[in-house]
Scaffold this active site. Structure first.
Site, PDB file in Angstrom:
ATOM      1  CE1 TYR A  47      -2.937  -6.737  -6.278  1.00  8.83           C
ATOM      2  CE2 TYR A  47      -4.473  -7.669  -7.956  1.00  8.83           C
ATOM      3  CZ  TYR A  47      -4.227  -6.781  -6.951  1.00  8.83           C
ATOM      4  OH  TYR A  47      -5.211  -5.987  -6.630  1.00  8.83           O
ATOM      5  CD  GLU A  53      -2.747  -1.163  -0.104  1.00  6.92           C
ATOM      6  OE1 GLU A  53      -3.043  -0.207  -0.754  1.00  6.92           O
ATOM      7  OE2 GLU A  53      -2.810  -2.577  -0.469  1.00  6.92           O
TER       8      GLU A  53
END
Length: 464
Positions: free
Chosen positions: A390, A315
């Site tokens: 990802y 993040e």
């Protein structure tokens, strides 16, 4: 990506914020996005949002006033905003009532009393009220969500209209001023710098300002019974909003963020915002929530043993890849998620845990065992957040690192984040810049990794 549910070819657009031209005289109610054209609007670009909200936690009622400063990119006799099912009380353009407006689905159609000339700046004010309803999508319900004791916003990629009128496309980035009034027992966290908190009889009004351009899906509001704290241990202040019972464990599990920030600044270049914040909601979230200048985690991401530290790194890395550098079209989503996933491996390597090589070898075996039917640079709208975006994205980055060598690779990454700071990016721009740093064409590398479904072998380090 949302916290409650897992997120698991047209011509390239440039790095500017302008959407493609629409028919003269009409503000088109769609964008040029290849995946989500119904979100976003043509005919103008936004410059600034000034949003004032009054939220009643007991009833979930939200009263809002949004003033949006925009510039017409063509003559406008009508234009549209994205907004969920609120009651619209008033629409003004430059202080005058609109000739008329309609609100159907998630589109607010507005007719000015006189046409807006191309190049003219104008301000539209929308006053609205209702109970925010998350927006259904391929990836679950997105946007404003009332919690057991508070509220959160998890908008990526199309949840912003659940709480504010906006031009909901990632190319349309603007500055924000967000004011939220909530009961004084609660704390409010939003994007940017906390300017003030004014206490009234039973409520507190919180004002945040974000001067850096931001896409609407990255705007957020978090409301909860939080204890606020701040860590100043490095080049960037790091704020935190955490339930009181979790403060001690948070200090351990998130205690290496300053070191993580330093590692990422060495790898990616200077942090692109004035500060960073983390919110931990007092509920479980399947995955963390990305927003500009802050990240939102669930109570389940605190376990006392740093079991979610890879997600903390992921993040934080999004502040460079996704927030400062925002995709110009959702089919380029690997530029957000692949690079943030690779940042997890870089932090692991830098912190003395497993090397990026070890992570890459394991990820390659995992992806090789999955169906070979996803094209990384164009995965399809339903698979934007597939695990393979990802992992294969991170593998493509490791393949590039092996090909270029560390010195050239990290110089390229720093140039990538600097050249496109606070702009929008495409896969073609990424590969072109990589080739400039390599001093040669890299089609033999990029074609199989980005544009073909079969998983390639990782190249030999230093391969040419």
């Amino acid at each position: 990506m949302t916290g409650r549910t897992h997120h698991g070819a047209a011509a390239e657009q440039g790095s500017g914020r302008r959407l493609s031209a629409q028919p003269a005289g009409v503000g088109a109610s769609s964008s040029t996005d290849t995946y989500l054209p119904e979100h976003g609007n043509g005919g103008y670009r936004t410059e600034h949002y000034d949003v004032e909200l009054d939220y009643r936690l007991g009833t979930g009622r939200l009263a809002g006033r949004a003033r949006i400063t925009a510039v017409a990119t063509q003559p406008l006799t009508r234009f549209t905003l994205d907004l969920g099912p609120f009651r619209i009380n008033r629409v003004l353009i430059d202080g005058r009532a609109a000739a008329r407006f309609t609100h159907r689905g998630h589109k607010l159609n507005i007719w000015p009393t006189r046409p807006i000339a191309a190049g003219a700046e104008f301000m539209v004010e929308v006053r609205y009220v209702g109970t925010p309803v998350p927006i259904p999508s391929h990836w679950g319900e997105l946007g404003w969500e009332q919690l057991t004791d508070g509220a959160l916003v998890a908008a990526q990629p199309i949840g912003a209209p659940s709480w504010l009128p906006c031009n909901d496309h990632p190319t349309d980035k603007a500055s924000y001023r967000i004011t939220v009034t909530a009961p004084s027992a609660y704390r409010v966290v939003a994007n940017g710098r906390l300017v003030s908190s004014r206490v009234g009889a039973s409520t507190t009004t919180w004002l945040y300002e974000s001067s850096e351009p931001m896409a609407s899906y990255l705007a957020t509001v978090q409301i909860g019974r939080y204890e606020l704290g701040e860590v100043i241990d490095g080049s960037v202040p790091i704020r935190a909003a955490v339930p009181p019972a979790l403060v001690s464990s948070f200090g351990h599990d998130f205690g290496r963020q300053a070191q993580m920030m330093a590692v990422f600044e060495r790898c990616f270049g200077p942090y692109p915002f004035a500060e960073y914040a983390v919110v931990v909601v007092d509920e479980e979230l399947e995955i963390p929530v990305e927003a500009q200048g802050l990240s939102i985690f669930g109570a389940n991401h605190i376990d006392g043993v740093r079991g979610a530290e890879n997600l903390v790194a992921h993040e934080l890395a999004h502040q460079w890849f996704g927030n400062s550098l925002t995709v110009a079209d959702w089919r380029h989503i690997w530029l957000n998620e692949g690079l943030a996933n690779y940042a997890e491996w870089l932090w692991s390597e830098a912190s003395g845990s497993e090397s990026a090589e070890a992570h890459a070898a394991r990820a390659w075996r995992k992806v090789a065992a999955l169906p070979q039917d996803l094209v990384l640079a164009d995965p399809g709208v339903a698979r934007m957040f597939d695990d393979r975006v990802y992992l294969r994205g991170a593998l493509a980055m490791h393949a590039l690192r092996r090909t270029l060598g560390d010195t050239v690779f990290f110089a390229f990454l720093a140039d990538w984040t600097t050249t496109h700071r606070h702009g929008t990016v495409t896969t073609a721009q990424f590969t072109a810049l990589a080739e400039r740093h390599a001093g040669r064409t890299l089609g033999e590398l990029f074609t199989p990794w980005l544009h073909a479904p079969a998983l390639p072998q990782l190249p030999t380090p230093g391969a040419r």
